[in-house]
Design an enzyme around this catalytic site. Structure first.
Site, PDB file in Angstrom:
ATOM      1  N   LYS A 176     -11.954 -24.853 -83.785  1.00  0.00           N
ATOM      2  CA  LYS A 176     -10.309 -23.958 -84.421  1.00  0.00           C
ATOM      3  C   LYS A 176      -9.817 -23.297 -82.805  1.00  0.00           C
ATOM      4  CE  LYS A 176      -9.175 -20.502 -85.928  1.00  0.00           C
ATOM      5  NZ  LYS A 176      -7.732 -20.019 -84.856  1.00  0.00           N
ATOM      6  N   GLU A 252     -19.857 -15.273 -78.237  1.00  0.00           N
ATOM      7  CA  GLU A 252     -20.436 -14.358 -77.661  1.00  0.00           C
ATOM      8  C   GLU A 252     -19.211 -13.716 -77.377  1.00  0.00           C
ATOM      9  OE1 GLU A 252     -19.606 -17.620 -74.637  1.00  0.00           O
ATOM     10  OE2 GLU A 252     -22.154 -18.510 -74.858  1.00  0.00           O
ATOM     11  N   CYS A 286     -13.780 -11.724 -70.326  1.00  0.00           N
ATOM     12  CA  CYS A 286     -14.233 -10.968 -70.837  1.00  0.00           C
ATOM     13  C   CYS A 286     -15.116 -10.658 -69.956  1.00  0.00           C
ATOM     14  CB  CYS A 286     -14.667 -12.140 -72.403  1.00  0.00           C
ATOM     15  SG  CYS A 286     -16.179 -13.534 -70.858  1.00  0.00           S
TER      16      CYS A 286
HETATM   17  P1  NAD Z   1     -10.245 -13.134 -80.863  1.00  0.00           P
HETATM   18  O1  NAD Z   1     -11.300 -13.047 -82.162  1.00  0.00           O
HETATM   19  O2  NAD Z   1      -9.627 -12.369 -81.551  1.00  0.00           O
HETATM   20  O3  NAD Z   1     -10.031 -14.561 -82.172  1.00  0.00           O
HETATM   21  C1  NAD Z   1     -11.455 -15.650 -81.606  1.00  0.00           C
HETATM   22  C2  NAD Z   1     -10.694 -16.652 -82.679  1.00  0.00           C
HETATM   23  O4  NAD Z   1     -11.502 -16.406 -83.882  1.00  0.00           O
HETATM   24  C3  NAD Z   1      -9.573 -17.682 -82.664  1.00  0.00           C
HETATM   25  O5  NAD Z   1      -9.286 -18.371 -82.538  1.00  0.00           O
HETATM   26  C4  NAD Z   1      -9.138 -16.381 -83.952  1.00  0.00           C
HETATM   27  O6  NAD Z   1      -7.864 -17.187 -84.661  1.00  0.00           O
HETATM   28  C5  NAD Z   1     -10.573 -16.381 -84.420  1.00  0.00           C
HETATM   29  N1  NAD Z   1     -10.569 -16.311 -85.718  1.00  0.00           N
HETATM   30  C6  NAD Z   1     -10.026 -14.694 -86.696  1.00  0.00           C
HETATM   31  N2  NAD Z   1     -10.418 -14.260 -86.791  1.00  0.00           N
HETATM   32  C7  NAD Z   1     -11.155 -14.999 -87.942  1.00  0.00           C
HETATM   33  C8  NAD Z   1     -12.416 -15.106 -89.272  1.00  0.00           C
HETATM   34  N3  NAD Z   1     -12.167 -14.222 -89.732  1.00  0.00           N
HETATM   35  N4  NAD Z   1     -12.146 -16.286 -89.465  1.00  0.00           N
HETATM   36  C9  NAD Z   1     -12.902 -16.774 -88.404  1.00  0.00           C
HETATM   37  N5  NAD Z   1     -11.994 -17.274 -86.992  1.00  0.00           N
HETATM   38  C10 NAD Z   1     -11.642 -16.117 -87.429  1.00  0.00           C
HETATM   39  O7  NAD Z   1     -10.321 -12.867 -80.402  1.00  0.00           O
HETATM   40  P2  NAD Z   1      -9.434 -13.567 -79.161  1.00  0.00           P
HETATM   41  O8  NAD Z   1      -8.009 -12.173 -78.646  1.00  0.00           O
HETATM   42  O9  NAD Z   1      -8.880 -14.633 -79.064  1.00  0.00           O
HETATM   43  O10 NAD Z   1      -9.848 -13.327 -77.653  1.00  0.00           O
HETATM   44  C11 NAD Z   1      -9.800 -12.166 -77.147  1.00  0.00           C
HETATM   45  C12 NAD Z   1     -11.341 -11.668 -77.272  1.00  0.00           C
HETATM   46  O11 NAD Z   1     -12.571 -12.299 -77.190  1.00  0.00           O
HETATM   47  C13 NAD Z   1     -12.023 -10.233 -76.340  1.00  0.00           C
HETATM   48  O12 NAD Z   1     -12.603  -9.798 -77.043  1.00  0.00           O
HETATM   49  C14 NAD Z   1     -12.604 -10.960 -75.039  1.00  0.00           C
HETATM   50  O13 NAD Z   1     -14.657  -9.677 -74.879  1.00  0.00           O
HETATM   51  C15 NAD Z   1     -13.615 -12.259 -75.970  1.00  0.00           C
HETATM   52  N6  NAD Z   1     -14.517 -12.735 -75.242  1.00  0.00           N
HETATM   53  C16 NAD Z   1     -15.708 -12.840 -75.036  1.00  0.00           C
HETATM   54  C17 NAD Z   1     -16.160 -14.303 -74.261  1.00  0.00           C
HETATM   55  C18 NAD Z   1     -17.838 -14.078 -74.253  1.00  0.00           C
HETATM   56  O14 NAD Z   1     -17.851 -14.696 -73.270  1.00  0.00           O
HETATM   57  N7  NAD Z   1     -18.830 -13.303 -74.724  1.00  0.00           N
HETATM   58  C19 NAD Z   1     -15.100 -14.669 -73.794  1.00  0.00           C
HETATM   59  C20 NAD Z   1     -14.297 -14.347 -73.757  1.00  0.00           C
HETATM   60  C21 NAD Z   1     -13.680 -13.816 -74.855  1.00  0.00           C
HETATM   61  O1  6OD Z   2     -17.938 -19.095 -67.093  1.00  0.00           O
HETATM   62  C1  6OD Z   2     -18.450 -19.604 -68.761  1.00  0.00           C
HETATM   63  O2  6OD Z   2     -19.042 -20.168 -68.818  1.00  0.00           O
HETATM   64  C2  6OD Z   2     -18.180 -18.229 -69.343  1.00  0.00           C
HETATM   65  N1  6OD Z   2     -19.185 -18.656 -70.626  1.00  0.00           N
HETATM   66  C3  6OD Z   2     -17.139 -18.116 -68.830  1.00  0.00           C
HETATM   67  C4  6OD Z   2     -16.641 -16.189 -69.723  1.00  0.00           C
HETATM   68  C5  6OD Z   2     -15.668 -15.870 -69.589  1.00  0.00           C
HETATM   69  C6  6OD Z   2     -14.704 -14.930 -70.438  1.00  0.00           C
HETATM   70  O3  6OD Z   2     -13.487 -14.793 -70.135  1.00  0.00           O
END
Ligand code: NAD
Ligand code: 6OD
Length: 484
Positions: A176, A252, A286
């Protein structure tokens, strides 16, 4: 106008409902996307389950590995199409996506194919009272159908970071993608068909979270395990959904990552690394830095140099080679980031640079553009120093001792990543050991060896992926005990 469809059982499938995908550059509608309902999500999960018992489930590892190498090669062969699709969805500079997003999208298939090929399981010989003994050995089998829920910031990279190991381990997947970035996951469906990945092994359903494809997928009892990247509160909602059926999760999530700059650092390297960690991908990484702590003797010099760097970044469109920073992902996200720019003003921050919206010409005036921003002068309890903003901004504050900066860096509910800048390696090791985060870089940022554990501590994550750690999540280990 493009129409982006779901990819189910090897076919592109339209839904009755569609939603608009708008360009971050000018807010124009660039595609209509099919929104999967419960029916389409169920069809995708059923297809994935059936595929587990079809030709895919019968492949020996060597053949599966060859197919995944084929996927990596085909992504590279169609590199420019992936690049264009990713940059159209996100608005990010092509120079960035060309070096990070698309190559890593391909590498995620190749590297995890290699891991699966090369990582052994364990074996124990044991004594028994009859003197004949027993042999124990472990085997790995796929966990089954894996649901992959993805964010929009590094769409192909982060989706394949999950799909690569899941498929390498013999699972089937239903992806998704974020509603903001539907294109590259869909394009990957064409790649899967072209290289001969059997139908139903890789599926994509489009839509939103609650009341839409995200919820339908994560609550579907035909999904055996859920892997997620996104905001912490979404991860918590997914964890609740996964509790029904006691299904494993790998999460993550968000961060509020510190950079710690000691006075003995290689100054130019620290500035170059902090420029990247704060402003790359318009601050939407992130692992990015939003809190910078600089040892007092070099504080003013550091702030001045970072300001100079930020002001040199050219705000521009993806194809312009001079572009250093693109727009945010959407108007909605721009509103969120600007609300923090306002909070910083309200709390009395010194705005070193930025703090607003740039003037863009023509139709770009409607885009999600924002100025790279640096603040100083606030205490650690200010909202901009505590809450994840996910924009091109940071707050810089001075520190006086190692103990002080470790305490302040750890004073957060998050624990994803940190960077330490020092030429004193003893100090580098010592401070790294005390930082409460899943990833700590010393004298670098976002330097990745995919065999290493990746994930967050505290509210930044549950579980680790990467190398053998991905195998722990995507396989079921079984011990077989043979009495001799
Ligand atoms: P988000 O949580 O809003 O959405 C992520 C995904 O989850 C989307 O596909 C969304 O449609 C889906 N989603 C939302 N609510 C849901 C629910 N109740 N059930 C199932 N699916 C649901 O995040 P975003 O705005 O797309 O991304 C930004 C965030 O992601 C930031 O907080 C960032 O730090 C985090 N992030 C973390 C990592 C990591 O590796 N730790 C990497 C990239 C981004
Ligand atoms: O490098 C990766 O494997 C990874 N998961 C990076 C995440 C970046 C977050 O925005």
């Amino acid at each position: 106008m493009k129409h982006i469809k779901n990819f189910i059982n090897g076919e592109f499938v339209a839904s009755a409902r569609t939603f608009e995908k708008r360009s971050p550059l000018n807010d124009a509608v660039i595609a209509q996307v099919s929104e999967a309902g419960r029916g389409e999500v169920d069809a995708a999960v059923q297809a994935a389950r059936a595929a587990l018992h079809g030709p895919w489930g019968k492949l020996v590892i060597a053949d599966r590995v060859e197919l995944l190498y084929g996927v990596a090669n085909e992504i590279n062969r169609r590199f420019d199409e992936f690049l264009e699709a990713e940059c159209a969805d996100t608005g990010k500079p092509m120079s960035l996506a060309r070096h990070i997003d698309i190559p890593r999208g391909a590498a995620n298939f190749k590297i995890f194919a290699d891991v699966v090929k090369n990582v052994p399981t364990e074996f124990f010989e044991m004594a028994t009272p009859d003197g004949l003994g027993a042999l124990n050995y472990a085997t790995r089998s796929p966990v089954g159908v894996v649901g992959i829920v993805c964010p929009w910031n590094l769409p192909l990279l982060l989706m394949t970071w999950k799909a690569g190991p899941a498929l390498a381990c013999g699972n089937t997947v239903v992806v998704k993608p974020s509603e903001e970035t539907p294109q590259t996951a869909t394009l990957l469906g064409e790649v899967m068909n072209a290289v001969g990945i059997p139908k139903g092994v890789y599926n994509v359903v489009h839509g939103f979270g609650p009341g839409s494809a995200g919820e339908f997928l994560t609550t579907h009892q035909g999904v055996n395990a859920i892997t997620f990247t996104g905001e912490t509160r979404t991860g918590a909602a997914i964890m609740k959904a996964a509790a029904d059926g006691a299904r494993p999760v790998s999460l993550e999530m968000g961060g509020k990552n510190p950079a710690i700059v000691f006075a003995d650092c290689d100054f130019d390297a620290a500035i170059e690394g902090t420029m990247r960690s704060v402003f790359s991908n318009c601050g939407q990484v992130c692992l990015g830095t939003e809190r910078v702590y600089v040892e007092r003797p070099i504080f003013d010099k550091f702030v001045a140099a970072l300001k100079l760097g930020a002001e040199k970044l050219k705000i521009g469109t993806p194809g312009d080679v001079a572009t250093g920073i693109g727009p945010l992902i959407s108007q909605e996200h721009k509103t969120k980031v600007l609300s923090y720019y306002q909070k910083a003003r309200d709390e009395g921050a010194i705005i070193v640079t930025g703090g607003g919206v740039p003037n863009m010409a023509g139709d770009l005036a409607h885009g999600a553009w924002i100025q790279p921003t640096i603040w100083t002068g606030l205490s650690d309890d200010a909202a901009i120093c505590r809450e994840e903003i996910f924009g091109p901004c940071c707050h810089i504050s001075p520190f006086d001792s190692e103990e002080e900066v470790i305490r302040r860096a750890n004073d957060t509910t998050y624990g994803l990543a940190a960077s330490i800048w020092t030429t004193n390696l003893q100090r580098g090791h010592r401070v790294a050991g005390k930082i409460e985060a899943g990833l700590v870089w010393v004298n670098s940022w976002f330097l990745r060896d995919l065999r290493t554990p990746f994930g967050g501590a505290k509210q930044s994550g549950i579980g680790r992926e990467g190398g053998v750690h991905s195998l722990e999540f995507y396989t079921e280990l079984k011990n077989i005990c043979i009495k001799l």
